[in-house]
Design an enzyme around this catalytic site. Structure first.
Site, PDB file in Angstrom:
ATOM      1  N   HIS A 126       0.821  -1.231   0.000  1.00  0.00           N
ATOM      2  CA  HIS A 126       0.000   0.000   0.000  1.00  0.00           C
ATOM      3  C   HIS A 126       0.848   1.271   0.000  1.00  0.00           C
ATOM      4  CE1 HIS A 126      -3.720  -2.142   0.381  1.00  0.00           C
ATOM      5  NE2 HIS A 126      -3.395  -2.677   1.544  1.00  0.00           N
ATOM      6  N   ASP A 163      -2.644 -10.560  -2.612  1.00  0.00           N
ATOM      7  CA  ASP A 163      -3.231 -10.050  -1.369  1.00  0.00           C
ATOM      8  C   ASP A 163      -4.688  -9.666  -1.654  1.00  0.00           C
ATOM      9  OD1 ASP A 163      -2.116  -8.689   1.430  1.00  0.00           O
ATOM     10  OD2 ASP A 163      -3.848  -7.632   0.600  1.00  0.00           O
ATOM     11  N   HIS A 165      -6.251  -7.151  -0.791  1.00  0.00           N
ATOM     12  CA  HIS A 165      -6.388  -5.715  -1.046  1.00  0.00           C
ATOM     13  C   HIS A 165      -5.603  -5.327  -2.297  1.00  0.00           C
ATOM     14  CE1 HIS A 165      -6.796  -6.252   3.385  1.00  0.00           C
ATOM     15  NE2 HIS A 165      -7.827  -5.442   3.198  1.00  0.00           N
ATOM     16  N   ASP A 244      -4.581 -12.729   3.200  1.00  0.00           N
ATOM     17  CA  ASP A 244      -5.794 -12.249   3.872  1.00  0.00           C
ATOM     18  C   ASP A 244      -7.063 -12.498   3.060  1.00  0.00           C
ATOM     19  OD1 ASP A 244      -4.747 -10.434   2.072  1.00  0.00           O
ATOM     20  OD2 ASP A 244      -4.717  -8.745   3.467  1.00  0.00           O
TER      21      ASP A 244
END
Ligand SMILES: [Zn+2]
Length: 307
Positions: A126, A163, A165, A244
């Site tokens: 991120h 991931d 995200h 995740d």
């Protein structure tokens, strides 16, 4: 050819506050399960060095690097963003997490190992060029990919990000740099709330709806990532390995299984074997339910070792 396992004690001392899901135990459960499965002793173990300012500055403005360093608290916690907290040990951990990718890249390109896994935190995907966010300070995988391009002269590298995200930081850093192919799968809607679309031959984004499950994930990767990877023919693969999306992880609702992480590792290994002399550097990103994280990460590492 062996697989390197790179970590550093500082990565366990970074704390974002009591009860925070991005916790030091994440690294421990992966190592413990590697011991239980009797894989640990077959890995080549290295302590991560610190990334240098020059290495970080390939993907972050010097002002961002200085900002993170200046914010580092002498005691207590300081917040860089609603989700991103520094303690006195964080800067050292962030430098080692990025440096792990530099060492991994050197070891893999130098031929000492075929593949490497960086068991590090804080995560990185991120972190944008000039913005720490989403538990991330420096973009670890981007630092490694830039090192492969700039220090080793590679012309084409692929970054695979599974991931749950979107790796908005990695896309922010490399958007427009055609030496890099980014393949990403992520739940949408979900943090960071962006769905930026694809750029043919450069950025392949596969948003998946909540509840998507294994079949939709594997189908998207097979239909969209694989042809792009075969066409691009990367000389090296980097993986933003976030776990995740697992069904047991309440960070999201993608409902993936441990077997999906083994499957996608085999897919990456196949691409690496066909185009990149088998070269893969993989780095831990998310994954917060500790037993699912350990099982998924160890399935991933196992396939890196055998695939
Ligand atoms: Zn994540």
């Amino acid at each position: 050819m062996p697989v390197a396992f790179i970590t550093h004690p500082a990565c366990r001392r970074h704390q974002m506050g009591l009860g925070h899901p991005e916790q030091p135990a994440r690294l421990d459960v992966i190592e413990e399960l590697l011991h239980v499965r009797q894989l640990f002793d077959f890995l080549h173990h290295h302590d991560a060095p610190r990334a240098s300012v020059e290495q970080l500055a390939r993907v972050h403005p010097r002002a961002h690097i200085e900002h993170v360093a200046e914010q580092s608290p002498a005691e207590g916690l300081i917040r860089l963003d609603p989700d991103t907290v520094m303690c006195p040990e964080t800067l050292e951990a962030a430098l080692r997490a990025a440096g792990a990718n530099v060492l991994a890249t050197d070891l893999v390109i130098g031929g000492q190992v075929r593949r490497a896994f960086c068991n590090v935190r804080p995560p990185g995907h991120h972190a944008e060029r000039a913005q720490a966010m989403g538990f991330c300070f420096f973009n670890n995988v981007a630092v490694g990919a830039a090192h492969a391009l700039e220090a080793h002269g590679l012309e084409r590298v692929a970054i695979l990000d599974f991931d749950v995200h979107l790796g908005n930081g990695t896309e922010d850093i490399f958007r427009g740099d055609r030496r890099v192919l980014i393949c990403s799968s992520f739940q949408y809607p979900l943090y960071p709330g962006q769905n930026p679309g694809s750029v043919p031959g450069h950025i392949v984004n596969c948003p998946l709806p909540p509840g998507a499950g294994s079949e939709a994930f594997r189908s998207a990767v097979t239909r969209h990532w694989l042809p792009a990877l075969e066409e691009f023919a990367p000389q090296m693969l980097f993986i933003s390995a976030g776990f995740d999306g697992h069904a047991a992880d309440d960070m999201a609702e993608l409902r993936l299984s441990t077997a999906d992480y083994a499957w996608i590792t085999d897919l990456a290994s196949g691409v690496a074997d066909r185009h990149a002399r088998g070269r893969i550097v993989s780095t831990l990103e998310g994954g917060y339910e500790l037993s699912a994280l350990a099982a998924s990460a160890v399935a991933h590492i196992d396939r890196l070792m055998t695939g």
